[in-house]
Design a protein around this motif. Sequence first.
Motif, mmCIF file in Angstrom:
data_model
loop_
_atom_site.group_PDB
_atom_site.id
_atom_site.type_symbol
_atom_site.label_atom_id
_atom_site.label_comp_id
_atom_site.label_asym_id
_atom_site.label_seq_id
_atom_site.Cartn_x
_atom_site.Cartn_y
_atom_site.Cartn_z
ATOM 1 N N MET A 7 7.938 8.854 -10.959
ATOM 2 C CA MET A 7 6.509 8.605 -10.834
ATOM 3 C C MET A 7 6.165 7.357 -11.625
ATOM 4 O O MET A 7 6.485 7.259 -12.810
ATOM 5 N N LEU A 8 5.545 6.383 -10.964
ATOM 6 C CA LEU A 8 5.097 5.164 -11.619
ATOM 7 C C LEU A 8 3.581 5.203 -11.709
ATOM 8 O O LEU A 8 2.890 5.218 -10.688
ATOM 9 N N ALA A 9 3.047 5.233 -12.929
ATOM 10 C CA ALA A 9 1.596 5.270 -13.146
ATOM 11 C C ALA A 9 1.117 3.860 -13.466
ATOM 12 O O ALA A 9 1.446 3.310 -14.516
ATOM 13 N N VAL A 10 0.357 3.262 -12.552
ATOM 14 C CA VAL A 10 -0.123 1.887 -12.753
ATOM 15 C C VAL A 10 -1.591 1.908 -13.142
ATOM 16 O O VAL A 10 -2.358 2.760 -12.695
ATOM 17 N N SER A 11 -1.989 0.949 -13.984
ATOM 18 C CA SER A 11 -3.366 0.933 -14.467
ATOM 19 C C SER A 11 -4.314 0.243 -13.506
ATOM 20 O O SER A 11 -5.527 0.442 -13.580
ATOM 21 N N GLY A 12 -3.798 -0.578 -12.610
ATOM 22 C CA GLY A 12 -4.658 -1.283 -11.661
ATOM 23 C C GLY A 12 -3.995 -1.395 -10.304
ATOM 24 O O GLY A 12 -2.792 -1.234 -10.177
ATOM 25 N N VAL A 13 -4.818 -1.690 -9.289
ATOM 26 C CA VAL A 13 -4.285 -1.808 -7.927
ATOM 27 C C VAL A 13 -4.295 -3.253 -7.444
ATOM 28 O O VAL A 13 -3.852 -3.540 -6.334
ATOM 29 N N GLU A 14 -4.785 -4.171 -8.278
ATOM 30 C CA GLU A 14 -4.810 -5.578 -7.878
ATOM 31 C C GLU A 14 -3.515 -6.281 -8.240
ATOM 32 O O GLU A 14 -3.096 -7.219 -7.565
ATOM 33 N N ARG A 15 -2.887 -5.825 -9.333
ATOM 34 C CA ARG A 15 -1.666 -6.494 -9.781
ATOM 35 C C ARG A 15 -0.738 -5.483 -10.442
ATOM 36 O O ARG A 15 -1.140 -4.764 -11.347
ATOM 37 N N VAL A 16 0.507 -5.441 -9.951
ATOM 38 C CA VAL A 16 1.574 -4.693 -10.609
ATOM 39 C C VAL A 16 2.670 -5.713 -10.899
ATOM 40 O O VAL A 16 3.156 -6.361 -9.972
ATOM 41 N N GLU A 66 -10.159 3.281 -0.822
ATOM 42 C CA GLU A 66 -9.985 1.836 -0.947
ATOM 43 C C GLU A 66 -8.861 1.495 -1.928
ATOM 44 O O GLU A 66 -8.030 0.628 -1.662
ATOM 45 N N HIS A 67 -8.794 2.189 -3.050
ATOM 46 C CA HIS A 67 -7.732 1.934 -4.024
ATOM 47 C C HIS A 67 -6.366 2.347 -3.476
ATOM 48 O O HIS A 67 -5.366 1.677 -3.746
ATOM 49 N N ARG A 68 -6.331 3.421 -2.712
ATOM 50 C CA ARG A 68 -5.062 3.836 -2.109
ATOM 51 C C ARG A 68 -4.575 2.773 -1.122
ATOM 52 O O ARG A 68 -3.385 2.444 -1.078
ATOM 53 N N ARG A 69 -5.503 2.219 -0.341
ATOM 54 C CA ARG A 69 -5.144 1.178 0.625
ATOM 55 C C ARG A 69 -4.564 -0.041 -0.092
ATOM 56 O O ARG A 69 -3.553 -0.615 0.341
ATOM 57 N N ARG A 70 -5.155 -0.427 -1.213
ATOM 58 C CA ARG A 70 -4.659 -1.577 -1.965
ATOM 59 C C ARG A 70 -3.298 -1.283 -2.597
ATOM 60 O O ARG A 70 -2.430 -2.152 -2.660
ATOM 61 N N LEU A 71 -3.132 -0.076 -3.066
ATOM 62 C CA LEU A 71 -1.870 0.302 -3.706
ATOM 63 C C LEU A 71 -0.720 0.326 -2.695
ATOM 64 O O LEU A 71 0.440 0.101 -3.049
ATOM 65 N N GLU A 72 -1.038 0.570 -1.437
ATOM 66 C CA GLU A 72 -0.009 0.597 -0.386
ATOM 67 C C GLU A 72 0.719 -0.734 -0.271
ATOM 68 O O GLU A 72 1.880 -0.778 0.133
ATOM 69 N N ARG A 73 0.062 -1.838 -0.650
ATOM 70 C CA ARG A 73 0.733 -3.149 -0.592
ATOM 71 C C ARG A 73 1.967 -3.168 -1.488
ATOM 72 O O ARG A 73 3.001 -3.714 -1.122
ATOM 73 N N PHE A 74 1.838 -2.567 -2.677
ATOM 74 C CA PHE A 74 2.968 -2.532 -3.606
ATOM 75 C C PHE A 74 4.013 -1.511 -3.152
ATOM 76 O O PHE A 74 5.211 -1.715 -3.331
ATOM 77 N N ALA A 75 3.534 -0.425 -2.543
ATOM 78 C CA ALA A 75 4.475 0.549 -1.989
ATOM 79 C C ALA A 75 5.322 -0.093 -0.895
ATOM 80 O O ALA A 75 6.521 0.181 -0.784
ATOM 81 N N ASP A 76 4.709 -0.977 -0.098
ATOM 82 C CA ASP A 76 5.451 -1.651 0.977
ATOM 83 C C ASP A 76 6.555 -2.554 0.416
ATOM 84 O O ASP A 76 7.628 -2.675 1.017
ATOM 85 N N ILE A 77 6.297 -3.182 -0.738
ATOM 86 C CA ILE A 77 7.331 -4.012 -1.373
ATOM 87 C C ILE A 77 8.538 -3.150 -1.731
ATOM 88 O O ILE A 77 9.688 -3.527 -1.511
ATOM 89 N N LEU A 78 8.275 -1.968 -2.272
ATOM 90 C CA LEU A 78 9.357 -1.059 -2.632
ATOM 91 C C LEU A 78 10.049 -0.499 -1.392
ATOM 92 O O LEU A 78 11.268 -0.330 -1.376
ATOM 93 N N ARG A 79 9.289 -0.204 -0.356
ATOM 94 C CA ARG A 79 9.894 0.303 0.893
ATOM 95 C C ARG A 79 10.842 -0.724 1.490
ATOM 96 O O ARG A 79 11.882 -0.371 2.064
#
Length: 202
Positions: A7-16, A66-79
């Motif tokens: 589990m990765l807990a991130v503090s923001g959805v704009e930048r990881v 909206e935050h889930r949609r933004r977080l999906e961008r980083f999930a796609d990088i990992l996928r």
Amino acid sequence: MIWRRLMLAVSGVERVPIQVLDRVGRLARAFHAHLDLFHCLYEPEAVQALAPGDGAANLIAARVHEHRRRLERFADILREQGVRVSVSVRWDYPIYEGIIRQALRYKPDLLIVPGRALEETARTLAYREQRLIEQAPCAVLFVKTGDSYSKGCVLAAVDPRRARDGGGDLDELAIGTAKTLASALADVPVRLYHAAPLGEDG
């Protein structure tokens, strides 16, 4: 030691930070683990700005979506790296309790928390980390540096007093966890650390 759920807990959805995604991706691939990418959201000012009866629940649901949609961008990088990822966003407060509640729901083998966000003070960070160490239902890894792991080490905090008191299992777990991380990341050395209270003899 085998970890199947991270589990990765991130503090923001704009930048990881990219180094966080890289390290989490390495761990997930090394263990063939599933990753839950989690963000704890709490924006009381948005709800307080509503007039009574304007539907706080609808606003909260829209912000979570909206935050889930933004977080999906980083999930796609990992996928793209071959990692199996789910994305979770929850409206919760305080942040450390929200992270712990998500860990209790998801039941990870390892909770990964990046270093401090820009808006966090060192004092806030220290308090949050202490609470996570005390209350998380699994091992916790704090990713605090952008440096390459091949130039560093993995540090395991131990307490030799527990071994004398017959409670050495926790230290063995910490050392085993550190070895597992060191092997998965870059075969770096493991160092042991003990912080003794002032005035205490070794």
